[in-house]
Enzyme design. Structure first.
Site, PDB file in Angstrom:
ATOM      1  N   GLY A 241      44.399  15.764   7.183  1.00  0.00           N
ATOM      2  CA  GLY A 241      43.162  14.983   7.350  1.00  0.00           C
ATOM      3  C   GLY A 241      43.368  13.490   7.235  1.00  0.00           C
ATOM      4  O   GLY A 241      42.560  12.789   6.613  1.00  0.00           O
TER       5      GLY A 241
ATOM      6  N   GLY B 143      39.267   7.825   7.752  1.00  0.00           N
ATOM      7  CA  GLY B 143      38.665   7.811   6.425  1.00  0.00           C
ATOM      8  C   GLY B 143      39.641   7.758   5.262  1.00  0.00           C
ATOM      9  O   GLY B 143      40.622   7.003   5.259  1.00  0.00           O
ATOM     10  N   ILE B 144      39.362   8.595   4.277  1.00  0.00           N
ATOM     11  CA  ILE B 144      40.099   8.582   3.007  1.00  0.00           C
ATOM     12  C   ILE B 144      41.578   8.934   3.220  1.00  0.00           C
ATOM     13  O   ILE B 144      42.474   8.308   2.630  1.00  0.00           O
ATOM     14  CB  ILE B 144      39.425   9.589   2.039  1.00  0.00           C
TER      15      ILE B 144
ATOM     16  N   SER C 163      34.505  17.509  -3.996  1.00  0.00           N
ATOM     17  CA  SER C 163      33.308  16.660  -3.908  1.00  0.00           C
ATOM     18  C   SER C 163      32.327  17.017  -5.020  1.00  0.00           C
ATOM     19  O   SER C 163      32.276  18.165  -5.484  1.00  0.00           O
ATOM     20  CB  SER C 163      32.622  16.889  -2.560  1.00  0.00           C
TER      21      SER C 163
ATOM     22  N   TYR D 256      29.100  23.787   2.685  1.00  0.00           N
ATOM     23  CA  TYR D 256      30.010  22.709   2.255  1.00  0.00           C
ATOM     24  C   TYR D 256      30.147  22.704   0.725  1.00  0.00           C
ATOM     25  O   TYR D 256      31.263  22.597   0.198  1.00  0.00           O
ATOM     26  CB  TYR D 256      29.468  21.367   2.760  1.00  0.00           C
TER      27      TYR D 256
END
Ligand SMILES: NC(=O)c1ccc[n+]([C@@H]2O[C@H](COP(=O)([O-])OP(=O)(O)OC[C@H]3O[C@@H](n4cnc5c(N)ncnc54)[C@H](OP(=O)(O)O)[C@@H]3O)[C@@H](O)[C@H]2O)c1
Length: 277
Positions: free
Chosen positions: A7, A11-12, A136, A161
Site C-alpha cells: 500500500g 498516502g501513508i 484504525s 471496515y
C-alpha cells in the site's frame, strides 16, 4: 535492513517509503499499480542507490498474486527485518473477490495474513524482526461476524471496515503470542485522521463528508510518523503486541483484547489460506 511494505502507491505508505528510503538495504514495494510505485521511486533523492528498491506486483484482492509476491521476495533475499502491512481501504459496494471473500476483509486482513505467513520464515532469520499492521480507531465500532466474511449480502461499508481494522489488532497480538519468544516484535497502530486517497471510491454524502473533514486532517507525512517510529525506534519489550497512537501504546477496545476472538480469527484465516501458504 530488508523491508517489505504494502500500500505504498499513495498516502501513508508512500510517506513511509520516503522515511525509510535512506535506512534500508533492500525495500520491496508490493503494489497493484506498478506505474504509481515507479513514479514514487523517481521522486526519491537521486543519490540513493536505485537497486535498493524493487516494485513487486501484489493485488490483495487476489490471494494467488499475494503468494507469488511473497515467493518472489523469498527468492531475492535470505532474511527480512521488517514487514509493514499498510494497504487498506473502505469500499462503497459489497463485492466478493475471486477467492470468495468480502473485499474489505480480504484487502485489509486476509491478504496480509497470507503474506505474513509466507514471509515469517524470512523474518525469523533475523534476531529482532518486526511486523507493523496499520489499523484504525474505527476498530472501536467493530461487531465482528467471522462467519459472514464470504458473504456480501448484508454489506455496509463502515461496519465492514471497522471489523477488518479490529482484525489487524487481533492479528498483531496473536503474532506476538506465537512468535514473540523468537524475537519478533509486532505492533498495530492508528495513523491519525489523515488526508490521503482513503475513501476515494465513494460518491454522494460520504464523499462530501470526507471533503468537509479535510481541513481538519493531518498530512500523509504526519500520518506516517507512528509507523516510522515503530519501524526504527527502540521499543520497550512490554510494548510488544500493543496498539499505538501518536507513537505511544494505547488501550484498544475490549474486543481487541479478546483471546477467544483472536484465536478464532487465526484458526479460520489459516484454514482459508492453507492451500496457498
Ligand atoms: N487516512 C486515514 O485517515 C486513515 C485512518 C486510519 C487508518 N488508515 C489506514 O491507513 C492505511 C493506508 O491508507 P491511506 O490513508 O494512506 O489511504 P490511500 O492513500 O488510499 O492508500 C491505500 C493504499 O492501499 C493500496 N491498496 C488498496 N487496495 C489494494 C489492493 N487490492 N491491493 C494492493 N494494494 C491495495 C492502495 O493502492 P492503489 O494506489 O493501487 O489504490 C494504496 O497504496 C490503510 O490501512 C487505512 O485503513 C487510514
Amino acid at each position: 535492513m530488508n523491508i517489505v511494505i504494502t500500500g505504498c502507491t499513495s498516502g501513508i505508505g508512500a510517506e513511509t517509503v520516503k522515511g525509510l528510503s535512506d535506512k534500508c538495504d533492500r525495500l520491496f514495494l508490493l503494489v497493484r499499480n506498478q506505474k504509481k510505485a515507479e513514479s514514487l521511486l523517481a521522486d526519491l533523492p537521486a543519490d540513493l542507490p536505485k537497486d535498493r528498491f524493487e516494485v513487486v506486483f501484489c493485488d490483495l484482492e487476489d490471494l494467488k498474486s499475494v503468494a507469488a509476491a511473497a515467493d518472489y521476495v523469498r527468492e531475492k533475499v535470505t532474511s527480512l527485518d521488517l514487514l509493514i502491512n499498510n494497504a487498506g481501504g473502505i469500499f462503497p459496494k459489497g463485492t466478493i473477490t475471486r477467492d470468495g471473500f468480502e473485499t474489505t476483509f480480504q484487502v485489509n486482513h486476509l491478504g496480509h495474513f497470507l503474506l505474513t505467513q509466507k514471509l515469517l520464515p524470512l523474518l525469523l532469520k533475523t534476531p529482532t524482526p518486526r511486523i507493523i499492521n496499520v489499523s484504525s480507531e474505527a476498530h472501536r465500532a467493530a461487531n465482528p461476524k467471522l462467519n459472514e466474511v464470504t458473504n456480501a449480502a448484508n454489506y455496509s461499508s463502515f461496519p465492514a471496515y471497522a471489523n477488518a481494522k479490529l482484525y489487524n489488532i487481533l492479528f498483531s497480538k496473536s503474532l506476538q503470542e506465537k512468535y514473540g519468544s523468537q524475537g519478533l516484535g509486532t505492533f498495530s497502530l492508528h495513523p491519525g485522521v489523515v488526508k490521503t486517497n482513503f475513501g476515494g471510491d465513494f460518491t454522494g454524502v460520504f464523499k462530501l463528508l470526507i471533503k468537509l473533514s479535510q481541513p481538519f486532517m493531518i498530512t500523509a507525512k504526519a500520518g506516517a510518523q507512528t509507523t516510522l517510529f515503530l519501524a526504527t525506534s527502540a521499543i520497550k519489550k512490554e510494548w510488544n503486541g500493543a496498539y499505538f497512537k501518536k507513537s505511544k501504546p494505547v488501550t484498544p477496545s475490549k474486543l481487541a483484547n479478546s483471546k477467544k476472538l483472536r484465536e478464532d480469527l487465526w484458526e479460520k484465516s489459516a484454514n482459508w489460506v492453507a492451500d496457498l501458504s
